[in-house]
Write a protein that holds these residues in place. Structure first.
Motif, PDB file in Angstrom:
ATOM      1  N   THR B 117       0.853  -1.196   0.000  1.00 36.03           N
ATOM      2  CA  THR B 117       0.000   0.000   0.000  1.00 36.03           C
ATOM      3  C   THR B 117       0.886   1.243   0.000  1.00 36.03           C
ATOM      4  O   THR B 117       1.850   1.306   0.761  1.00 36.03           O
ATOM      5  CB  THR B 117      -0.910   0.023   1.244  1.00 36.03           C
ATOM      6  N   ALA B 118       0.568   2.210  -0.856  1.00 40.57           N
ATOM      7  CA  ALA B 118       1.351   3.457  -0.925  1.00 40.57           C
ATOM      8  C   ALA B 118       0.408   4.643  -0.913  1.00 40.57           C
ATOM      9  O   ALA B 118      -0.648   4.621  -1.543  1.00 40.57           O
ATOM     10  CB  ALA B 118       2.206   3.479  -2.187  1.00 40.57           C
ATOM     11  N   GLU B 119       0.782   5.687  -0.163  1.00 32.83           N
ATOM     12  CA  GLU B 119       0.025   6.947  -0.114  1.00 32.83           C
ATOM     13  C   GLU B 119       1.008   8.103  -0.155  1.00 32.83           C
ATOM     14  O   GLU B 119       2.007   8.068   0.558  1.00 32.83           O
ATOM     15  CB  GLU B 119      -0.798   7.053   1.182  1.00 32.83           C
ATOM     16  N   GLY B 120       0.708   9.110  -0.933  1.00 29.35           N
ATOM     17  CA  GLY B 120       1.539  10.310  -0.976  1.00 29.35           C
ATOM     18  C   GLY B 120       2.772  10.110  -1.835  1.00 29.35           C
ATOM     19  O   GLY B 120       3.127   8.983  -2.206  1.00 29.35           O
ATOM     20  N   GLU B 121       3.429  11.235  -2.157  1.00 29.47           N
ATOM     21  CA  GLU B 121       4.647  11.193  -2.954  1.00 29.47           C
ATOM     22  C   GLU B 121       5.822  10.931  -2.033  1.00 29.47           C
ATOM     23  O   GLU B 121       6.041  11.682  -1.079  1.00 29.47           O
ATOM     24  CB  GLU B 121       4.849  12.534  -3.670  1.00 29.47           C
ATOM     25  N   ALA B 122       6.587   9.881  -2.314  1.00 31.02           N
ATOM     26  CA  ALA B 122       7.773   9.601  -1.508  1.00 31.02           C
ATOM     27  C   ALA B 122       8.769  10.739  -1.656  1.00 31.02           C
ATOM     28  O   ALA B 122       8.862  11.355  -2.714  1.00 31.02           O
ATOM     29  CB  ALA B 122       8.394   8.288  -1.937  1.00 31.02           C
TER      30      ALA B 122
END
Lengths: 123, 123
Positions: B117-122
């Protein structure tokens, strides 16, 4: 279960001084491979709270490719400041979320970091 | 020192099948606070090798804000594929670098992950 994890156990300890710029939480979870789906559902619910808080930047939830890894699930989350990170862990809603019975099955080791060296564009 | 860390100890274990897309190495190091500078110099030398390898995407080396963290230094590195990651860990140059005496002071736990799961810009 004899051990009870408190909201304090779910919060990365502070250092001698508060970090100035961006900080990164690396939170490692012990999850039995048979409970991956339940863990992910509990984690996802809690993550919806965090991404709505001031100063949240990004997160990446990782699962290990090998089932015998010491921590099979690891969340890497970036915040604009340690102050914003701490504020998000001091609300009643945070305490309510991580005090739910379902969280007791997943020991975690939350640690707060600063980036020392970076190469390449993070993805 | 009675324990000797081999190049195999410095390589994240494989899972039941090879991951397809991007993979993330999370490598946790035990470093005495008094040895931070020496550790960083050794790590930096090794990182120059990795960033020149095919399939390398990015890395972020983190230091914990609290000195009593179980692993005070953690490297999070993204690779285009598990195959590229493995290839970079099977060269003579990799073996030469991590077999140097200076590395023996820093136990490490390298684990390979996939992002779930990924959220937002790294960042």
């Amino acid at each position: 279960m004899s051990t009870t994890f408190t909201p304090e156990d779910r919060t990365a300890p502070a250092g001698g001084h508060e970090a100035g710029g961006n900080v990164t939480l690396i939170n490692s979870f012990v999850v039995d491979p048979g409970r991956d789906e339940d863990f992910h559902a509990a984690w996802y619910e809690t993550s919806r709270y965090f991404i709505a808080q001031p100063g949240f930047v990004s997160l990446r939830l990782h699962r290990a490719v090998n089932d015998d890894a010491p921590h099979r699930w690891v969340n890497v989350a970036v915040w604009e400041s340690e102050a914003a990170f701490r504020a998000a862990h001091m609300t009643q809603e945070f305490r309510r979320l991580v005090s739910q019975d379902k969280w007791q099955a997943y020991p975690s080791t939350p640690v707060l970091f600063e980036v020392v060296t970076a190469e390449g564009e993070a993805s």
